[in-house]
Design an enzyme around this catalytic site. Structure first.
Site, PDB file in Angstrom:
ATOM      1  N   CYS A 258       0.531  25.014 -14.007  1.00  0.00           N
ATOM      2  CA  CYS A 258       0.037  26.020 -14.953  1.00  0.00           C
ATOM      3  C   CYS A 258       1.164  26.813 -15.612  1.00  0.00           C
ATOM      4  CB  CYS A 258      -0.970  26.942 -14.272  1.00  0.00           C
ATOM      5  SG  CYS A 258      -0.284  28.061 -13.026  1.00  0.00           S
TER       6      CYS A 258
ATOM      7  N   HIS B 144      -2.524  31.978 -11.448  1.00  0.00           N
ATOM      8  CA  HIS B 144      -2.823  30.989 -12.484  1.00  0.00           C
ATOM      9  C   HIS B 144      -2.594  31.617 -13.850  1.00  0.00           C
ATOM     10  CE1 HIS B 144      -4.485  27.221 -13.942  1.00  0.00           C
ATOM     11  NE2 HIS B 144      -5.198  27.913 -14.822  1.00  0.00           N
TER      12      HIS B 144
ATOM     13  N   HIS C 215      -4.775  25.223 -20.623  1.00  0.00           N
ATOM     14  CA  HIS C 215      -4.104  25.419 -19.337  1.00  0.00           C
ATOM     15  C   HIS C 215      -4.055  24.100 -18.576  1.00  0.00           C
ATOM     16  CE1 HIS C 215      -7.865  25.877 -16.615  1.00  0.00           C
ATOM     17  NE2 HIS C 215      -8.268  25.390 -17.769  1.00  0.00           N
TER      18      HIS C 215
END
Length: 362
Positions: free
Chosen positions: A278, A326, A338
């Site tokens: 990520c 994240h 993402h």
């Protein structure tokens, strides 16, 4: 991961289909394992029906528990991945610092050697001219600091000699400081390497456990989970982003890079260009725009101005979960790009797919 599941109609249809299919499979399995018929047919039918319902309920509960555990493990693996990324980045920085200190120490040592050579020549000349004055022995000393602290020693030296000795003293002190600092950094580097290895094992262990749980599911349930929860990003409906304008030229370049990465696989610890985790994706995308971002999602949370969700613009970083484990890039119209988690591919998802910790504008 449960928190990543899309809320689209297609996703709901898929899950509904899986539930029906699983129920049918469970019922069939229960029927095949039913006891032989008793003297009371109606009682036998009732008992078989109850066993089938109980078996289906237990099987469904087991499957739901297993899939929930898989999702939790992937989430934990992502947290461990960001810890690995942070430790790896710190270790790389320490390696660079140690290398720079060692280079400086080598240059300082050369300078000390040249000073000693010049002072040694002076001492040799004095010796040839009638003997070596006790103070001149300082010129060849490995550690002249203690002697130089005595003012009487400097009084018996010429101005040029005193200047050279002061330079030697300063260079020697600097060399020792550099060596001590290099030794300290090397010790930190060893600790960092151990930390990297620990987090790497943690990620690998969690991913292996998740894979074993998935493999233990019936093939139909496993396929359904992967279809519903781990979309590969290539068959997703690309959102309509026409008319969306980024806040700056560099943000526009970063958004273009992130969108171009849609479909690339997730790989923990990767920063592109063919695979990403990520924070690796957002770092890489902004690097294409000439902007340097920190390596981890936690550090990226502090890499710019904080923006409320209502004012988010394409290129802003959306940080998720309270521990900032994240990150995705806002691309407009309520969408982020993402790298979701292991087994998935870079994709679009709604900005509110998980609890938002912060929005940062680099």
């Amino acid at each position: 991961m449960v928190s990543h599941r899309r809320t689209s109609q297609r996703g709901q249809t898929t899950l509904a289909s899986v539930t029906v299919l699983s129920a049918a499979l469970a019922t069939a399995a229960a029927a095949l394992s039913a006891q032989p018929a008793s003297a009371d047919p109606s009682g036998a039918r009732a008992g078989s029906t109850g066993a089938a319902v109980a078996g289906h309920s237990a099987d469904a509960t087991d499957r739901e528990g297993a899939t929930a555990r898989v999702g939790k493990l992937y989430e934990e693996a992502e947290r461990a991945t960001e810890k690995f990324n942070g430790a790896n980045a710190r270790t790389k920085e320490l390696r660079d610092q140690v290398s720079a200190l060692q280079d400086r120490a080598a240059r300082t040592q050369e300078w000390v050697n040249r000073l000693r050579a010049r002072l040694g020549a002076v001492a040799a000349a004095q010796y040839r001219s009638g003997g070596l004055d006790p103070t001149v022995r300082l010129l060849l000393s490995e550690r002249p600091e203690g002697y130089l602290e005595k003012a009487s020693a400097l009084d018996r030296l010429s101005g040029a000699q005193a200047h050279e000795l002061h330079r030697l003293q300063a260079a020697t002190r600097e060399l020792e400081q550099q060596r001590r600092e290099a030794a300290r950094k090397l010790a930190q580097l060893e600790i960092g390497r151990a930390e990297v290895a620990h987090h790497k094992k943690d990620v690998q262990r969690k991913l292996a456990t998740a894979r074993r749980l998935l493999n233990a599911l019936p093939s139909g349930a496993r396929s359904a989970y992967e279809r519903a929860s781990r979309s590969d990003g290539r068959d997703e409906i690309i959102p309509d982003l026409s008319g969306v304008v980024a806040g700056s030229g560099r943000a526009a370049a970063a958004v273009a890079a992130a969108r171009a990465a849609v479909g690339a696989p997730y790989a923990w610890g990767s920063t592109g260009p063919s695979a990403f985790d990520c924070s690796g994706l957002t770092q890489w995308a902004y690097n294409q725009a000439g902007v340097s971002l920190p390596r981890t999602s936690q550090a990226q949370r502090g890499a710019g101005a904080r923006i409320p969700l209502s004012q988010a613009r394409p290129g802003d970083l959306v940080i998720y979960r309270s521990d900032a484990s994240h990150v995705g890039m806002y691309v407009g119209n309520g969408q982020v790009v993402h790298a979701p988690y292991p087994g998935a591919r870079v994709r679009y998802d709604p900005v509110g797919m998980m609890p938002i910790s912060a929005i940062t504008r680099p």
